[in-house]
Scaffold this motif. Structure first.
Motif, PDB file in Angstrom:
ATOM      1  N   GLY A  62       0.801  -1.332   0.004  1.00 22.27           N
ATOM      2  CA  GLY A  62       0.076   0.217  -0.071  1.00 22.27           C
ATOM      3  C   GLY A  62       0.657   1.293  -0.066  1.00 22.27           C
ATOM      4  O   GLY A  62       0.165   2.324   0.153  1.00 22.27           O
ATOM      5  N   SER A  63       2.210   1.009  -0.247  1.00 22.31           N
ATOM      6  CA  SER A  63       2.702   2.278  -0.088  1.00 22.31           C
ATOM      7  C   SER A  63       4.151   2.453  -0.938  1.00 22.31           C
ATOM      8  O   SER A  63       4.543   1.073  -1.191  1.00 22.31           O
ATOM      9  CB  SER A  63       3.273   2.839   1.314  1.00 22.31           C
ATOM     10  N   LEU A  64       5.173   3.454  -1.252  1.00 22.11           N
ATOM     11  CA  LEU A  64       6.166   3.146  -1.872  1.00 22.11           C
ATOM     12  C   LEU A  64       7.440   3.228  -0.801  1.00 22.11           C
ATOM     13  O   LEU A  64       8.686   3.077  -1.035  1.00 22.11           O
ATOM     14  CB  LEU A  64       6.488   4.084  -2.800  1.00 22.11           C
ATOM     15  N   GLU A  65       7.105   3.208   0.492  1.00 25.96           N
ATOM     16  CA  GLU A  65       8.006   3.371   1.561  1.00 25.96           C
ATOM     17  C   GLU A  65       9.209   2.108   1.488  1.00 25.96           C
ATOM     18  O   GLU A  65       8.778   0.965   1.179  1.00 25.96           O
ATOM     19  CB  GLU A  65       7.507   3.285   3.050  1.00 25.96           C
ATOM     20  N   GLY A  66      10.458   2.444   1.607  1.00 24.94           N
ATOM     21  CA  GLY A  66      11.546   1.284   1.681  1.00 24.94           C
ATOM     22  C   GLY A  66      12.111   0.763   0.578  1.00 24.94           C
ATOM     23  O   GLY A  66      12.467  -0.402   0.399  1.00 24.94           O
ATOM     24  N   THR A  67      11.297   1.340  -0.635  1.00 24.34           N
ATOM     25  CA  THR A  67      11.526   0.908  -2.095  1.00 24.34           C
ATOM     26  C   THR A  67      13.218   0.365  -2.347  1.00 24.34           C
ATOM     27  O   THR A  67      13.309  -0.566  -3.031  1.00 24.34           O
ATOM     28  CB  THR A  67      10.886   1.657  -3.226  1.00 24.34           C
ATOM     29  N   THR A  68      13.974   1.465  -2.092  1.00 17.39           N
ATOM     30  CA  THR A  68      15.303   1.179  -2.198  1.00 17.39           C
ATOM     31  C   THR A  68      16.028  -0.057  -1.461  1.00 17.39           C
ATOM     32  O   THR A  68      16.613  -0.869  -1.959  1.00 17.39           O
ATOM     33  CB  THR A  68      15.973   2.463  -2.208  1.00 17.39           C
ATOM     34  N   ALA A  69      15.430   0.026  -0.094  1.00 15.03           N
ATOM     35  CA  ALA A  69      16.070  -0.877   0.941  1.00 15.03           C
ATOM     36  C   ALA A  69      15.365  -2.309   0.247  1.00 15.03           C
ATOM     37  O   ALA A  69      16.196  -3.283   0.335  1.00 15.03           O
ATOM     38  CB  ALA A  69      15.567  -0.851   2.211  1.00 15.03           C
ATOM     39  N   LEU A  70      14.339  -2.547  -0.382  1.00 20.59           N
ATOM     40  CA  LEU A  70      13.535  -3.797  -0.862  1.00 20.59           C
ATOM     41  C   LEU A  70      14.251  -4.152  -1.913  1.00 20.59           C
ATOM     42  O   LEU A  70      14.514  -5.437  -2.217  1.00 20.59           O
ATOM     43  CB  LEU A  70      12.151  -3.642  -1.001  1.00 20.59           C
ATOM     44  N   ARG A  71      14.721  -3.137  -2.798  1.00 19.15           N
ATOM     45  CA  ARG A  71      15.659  -3.548  -4.061  1.00 19.15           C
ATOM     46  C   ARG A  71      16.689  -4.072  -3.795  1.00 19.15           C
ATOM     47  O   ARG A  71      17.098  -5.083  -4.413  1.00 19.15           O
ATOM     48  CB  ARG A  71      15.622  -2.188  -4.820  1.00 19.15           C
ATOM     49  N   VAL A  72      17.574  -3.740  -2.694  1.00 20.06           N
ATOM     50  CA  VAL A  72      18.738  -4.255  -2.361  1.00 20.06           C
ATOM     51  C   VAL A  72      18.734  -5.478  -1.534  1.00 20.06           C
ATOM     52  O   VAL A  72      19.120  -6.592  -1.852  1.00 20.06           O
ATOM     53  CB  VAL A  72      19.517  -3.366  -1.299  1.00 20.06           C
TER      54      VAL A  72
END
Length: 533
Positions: A350-360
């Motif tokens: 439901g949000s874009l929070e932490g997208t960079t951390a999740l990509r890594v």
């Protein structure tokens, strides 16, 4: 080994593989609706304690039953098998009682070390599951040692279904009754003990007959309690360590991420929510690993058969196919998740929070899949030293760097440290493997071909996603339903590009294509296409 016994073993391995696959999918998928119901902070509360449950489950489901099955299979007759199982039960009873007491007494201390004293009752709730560990591990191990996988498969499914049901019910009641996150977390974690109790019922007749009835007279000398305890620590401990690698990394996160975020200057309530965002990566990695390892795992019985018949050339072929398929699927899953992460994050959470951390974080899939595959092969060869050295070095890397990385880079730092730790583990395992196993990754330019095919797939998926967003406009682009449409189209495009690239680059042999879903059909289609040309 007699042919009938071998056939029984392969059928049993297939049954156990299917039930294990279903259980893994359930274990990964339930966390998505659960997070949606309880929010980031509620998810943080649950995930902080989850690694303790994960370690207990690994002991009772994988590591210890595998070791006990080996003990049972070594015994020459039924009476010796029953008696050695009973001794294993006594040793495990002492161990599990010790763990239970330590968790109950040490819960406040552990909670403070995790950076949140309110977690103590939840640690106490999960501790109860360890009391069922001896019953479950010896029951599963005894039947597996006699090549009967049905009881283990059924108990595994019951455990997961009951646990997931209790967790979702606790979340639903908690949200509607206005429970605080910690009260809900205690009920959610009590699911571990309730599920263990329910799955233990499968072994009631076994327990009454082999564990609680008067012991029969020994027909042959048995290993002493001291010898068995030593073997439990060395052999059983090794198997548990291998099975619990990812969960142990999560446990280190539980003790360092929250403290690192608050040291960075975050308010404690904000830090809890941010840790909850970071924990979104775990179900994604779990699902990716299921995809990456389930198909290659179908080759394990063939691998065992080749070794049993001393067919070394056939063993090498199966090993090559297993490594190639596992690496290709994990690479495809990793690149696909990275390319589609903003949409997947919005769709599932439901949000874009932490997208960079999740990509890594999802790069973990690549190394975890390779570790799983290489440990399967090394275990079948009875070569443990490279595995143990790799795991210890990887866990040491995470332990030494995680806190400082979180202080300096937040949850991006925690994700990077997890990936680095798994890379260290695999690197040492790979270097310590036999020459043939090392060369599997490097032969015939396989790795370069795979990187090119995966890179092309990732690029096409990113461009497709951006075009769809541009066509839809800013209003639609922020809707969860539209994120679902982009994700679905992106997956379809990714699969088509990857398969086309794999065929064009001759990435797989025919044997490897046959392991993959619809591989047989693809071979026929390619063959027809060549005939027309």
């Amino acid at each position: 080994m007699p042919k009938d016994r071998l056939n029984t073993m392969f059928r049993g391995a297939l049954i156990l593989s299917i039930s294990s696959l279903v259980a893994k999918i359930l274990s990964a998928v339930y966390r998505i609706p659960f997070q949606n119901m309880v929010g980031n902070t509620g998810f943080y509360v649950y995930q902080q304690i989850y690694p303790i449950y994960g370690i207990g489950m690994t002991f009772a489901l994988n590591g210890l039953p595998t070791f006990i099955s080996k003990l049972v299979a070594e015994q020459p007759d039924d009476t010796s098998q029953a008696l050695v199982t009973r001794r294993a039960f006594h040793i495990l009873s002492g161990l599990s009682l010790g763990i239970f007491v330590c968790l109950q007494v040490g819960a406040p201390w552990l909670a403070v070390r995790m950076g949140d004293g309110q977690l103590a009752p939840i640690i106490g709730a999960v501790a109860w599951m360890f009391l069922f560990m001896p019953w479950l591990a010896t029951g599963r191990g005894y039947y597996q040692g006699r090549f009967l996988m049905g009881p283990t498969a059924v108990s595994q499914l019951i455990e997961q279904v009951v646990r997931v049901g209790v967790i979702i019910m606790a979340a639903y009641i908690g949200v509607h009754r206005g429970w605080d996150d910690y009260h809900m977390g205690s009920w959610a974690m009590s699911s571990a003990a309730i599920a263990a109790l329910c799955s233990s019922l499968i072994f009631v007749s076994f327990g009454l007959r082999y564990l609680l009835a008067p012991a029969p007279a020994a027909t042959r000398p048995l290993p002493s309690y001291r010898q068995l305890t030593r073997r439990f620590i060395v052999e059983g401990g090794t198997l548990c360590l291998v099975a619990a690698v990812v969960v142990l990394l999560q446990l280190i996160d539980s003790f360092s991420v929250m403290r690192g975020l608050t040291r960075q200057g975050m308010l404690i309530d904000v830090a809890k929510a941010v840790k909850g965002v970071y924990d979104r990566g775990q179900p994604l990695v779990q699902l990716g690993l299921v995809v990456a390892t389930s198909f290659s795992a179908t080759l394990l019985p063939a691998l065992t058969n080749a070794l049993a018949h001393r067919q070394l050339i056939e063993f090498k072929r199966h090993t090559r196919a297993m490594v190639h398929v596992s690496l290709a699927l994990s690479m495809a899953a990793t690149v696909g998740l990275i390319a589609l992460m903003p949409q997947i994050n919005r769709l599932l959470f439901g949000s874009l929070e932490g997208t960079t951390a999740l990509r890594v974080y999802v790069i973990s899939i690549l190394f975890a899949a390779l570790i799983t595959t290489y440990t399967s092969v090394l275990q079948s060869l009875d070569q443990y030293s490279a595995m143990i050295m790799g795991i210890i070095a990887g866990l040491g890397t995470k332990l030494l760097l995680n806190y400082q990385m979180v202080v300096h880079f937040g949850i991006n730092g925690a994700s990077a440290t997890t990936v680095l730790s798994l890379a260290v583990m695999f690197g040492i395992m790979w270097l310590g493997s036999p020459e043939d196993l090392r060369q599997v990754l490097l032969e015939s330019g396989y790795l370069i071909k795979l990187l090119l095919v995966s890179g092309a797939m990732g690029l096409v998926v990113i461009l497709t996603s951006r075009e769809l967003q541009a066509l839809a406009g800013p209003m639609m682009a922020h809707q969860r339903s539209f994120a679902g449409i982009i994700t679905f189209i992106g997956i379809l495009v990714g699969v088509v590009v990857f398969v086309a690239g794999a065929i064009g680059a001759r990435l797989f042999t025919i044997r490897e294509w046959l392991v993959l879903p619809y591989g047989k059909r693809l071979i026929k289609l390619v063959a027809k296409g060549k005939e027309h040309h």
